[in-house]
Design a protein around this motif. Structure first.
Motif, mmCIF file in Angstrom:
data_model
loop_
_atom_site.group_PDB
_atom_site.id
_atom_site.type_symbol
_atom_site.label_atom_id
_atom_site.label_comp_id
_atom_site.label_asym_id
_atom_site.label_seq_id
_atom_site.Cartn_x
_atom_site.Cartn_y
_atom_site.Cartn_z
ATOM 1 N N THR A 15 0.843 -1.197 0.000
ATOM 2 C CA THR A 15 0.000 0.000 0.000
ATOM 3 C C THR A 15 0.875 1.242 0.000
ATOM 4 O O THR A 15 1.752 1.399 0.856
ATOM 5 C CB THR A 15 -0.917 0.024 1.233
ATOM 6 O OG1 THR A 15 -1.874 -1.036 1.139
ATOM 7 C CG2 THR A 15 -1.665 1.356 1.340
ATOM 8 N N VAL A 53 -0.939 -0.989 -4.351
ATOM 9 C CA VAL A 53 -2.186 -0.241 -4.323
ATOM 10 C C VAL A 53 -1.857 1.222 -4.035
ATOM 11 O O VAL A 53 -1.224 1.535 -3.020
ATOM 12 C CB VAL A 53 -3.172 -0.768 -3.262
ATOM 13 C CG1 VAL A 53 -4.348 0.202 -3.094
ATOM 14 C CG2 VAL A 53 -3.703 -2.137 -3.662
ATOM 15 N N TYR A 194 -8.737 -3.292 -3.318
ATOM 16 C CA TYR A 194 -7.973 -4.310 -2.589
ATOM 17 C C TYR A 194 -8.373 -5.720 -3.014
ATOM 18 O O TYR A 194 -7.541 -6.632 -3.000
ATOM 19 C CB TYR A 194 -8.110 -4.113 -1.082
ATOM 20 C CG TYR A 194 -7.139 -3.081 -0.558
ATOM 21 C CD1 TYR A 194 -5.810 -3.415 -0.321
ATOM 22 C CD2 TYR A 194 -7.547 -1.768 -0.329
ATOM 23 C CE1 TYR A 194 -4.904 -2.459 0.131
ATOM 24 C CE2 TYR A 194 -6.648 -0.816 0.130
ATOM 25 C CZ TYR A 194 -5.322 -1.167 0.358
ATOM 26 O OH TYR A 194 -4.425 -0.225 0.795
#
Length: 262
Positions: A15, A53, A194
């Motif tokens: 992330t 992400v 996600y």
């Protein structure tokens, strides 16, 4: 990694949070640097990840650069060059990592935020998502690769039109142009992003990295040179553990277990 806004989870999802609620969800320079460190660690084999992400921690994905900080700089030219160089080096490591990229594009993606979206392989937007170049509005030109990437997505003439007229693209228009991959409910953007990332993380790592590399490098190759690159890539992958598992699973009519053979 010093912040929980930049981290790798147990699924191999890296992330990278690019903005927070501070300063109106402007691009956060410290998070850009932290993201660069994480991506550099991936390229050096010091950090294991399967997919990236990109997200924002506030109501927007990223509202662009912090214009108030631009104005407050003693030497604006030097300050903006430093910010651009840091963002660009982060994106260079993103490409060097060869990781597939998913963007959770909630709210606004303006300026550098829109540039970031253009580097995603899968960009999930919400019904209220809006994108805007924003640079002409403050008398500047694009950074973050927008002027390189947008023409490759929408064509050169359309890219000039969008950037020069500072168009606001709503979610449907961005989907039509191929900037967004999918539109979901606003409150489901991150969940869907996600989910997409988890699917990629469980898939064939070598295949995804090769696809990303071939698509990007194909823009500057002749067709015959690209045939050669494709032939070399599929040949190499066929002899890897993932390639063997994929073919064997297909023949056995079972789901492949790519994680199990890494």
């Amino acid at each position: 990694m010093a912040s929980d806004l930049v981290h790798v989870d147990d699924n191999g999802i890296l992330t990278l949070t690019m903005s927070t609620a501070n300063a109106g969800t402007a691009l956060d320079h410290e998070l850009v640097l932290e993201s660069r460190d994480a991506l550099r660690a991936v390229t050096r084999g010091a950090l294991d990840a399967d997919v990236v992400v990109l997200r924002g921690d506030g109501k927007n994905f990223c509202a662009g650069g912090n214009v108030a900080q631009f104005a407050a700089a003693d030497d604006r030219a030097d300050y903006l060059r430093g910010l651009a160089d840091d963002l660009h080096s982060t994106l260079a490591y993103l490409y060097e990592s060869q990781l597939p990229v998913v963007a959770a594009v909630k709210g606004w993606a303006a300026g550098a935020g829109m540039s970031l979206v253009l580097h995603a392989d899968i960009a999930i937007g919400g019904t209220s998502t809006k994108l805007r170049p924003a640079y002409p509005g403050i008398g500047l030109s694009p950074d973050g690769g927008m002027s390189w990437q947008l023409p490759r997505v929408v064509g050169a003439a359309r890219a000039r039109h969008i950037i020069m007229t500072d168009q606001i693209l709503d979610a449907e228009r961005a989907l039509e142009l191929g900037i967004l991959s999918e539109i979901v409910a606003d409150d489901a953007v991150e969940q869907k992003a996600y989910e997409a990332a988890a699917t990629l993380a469980a898939g064939p790592r070598g295949s995804y990295r090769a696809i990303r590399r071939l698509v990007h490098e194909g823009a500057t190759r002749s067709l015959t040179d690209h045939f050669a690159a494709e032939g070399a890539s599929i040949s190499v992958l066929s002899a890897t553990a993932e390639g063997i598992e994929g073919v064997d699973a297909f023949l056995a009519k079972r789901a492949p277990d790519y994680r199990g053979v890494r």
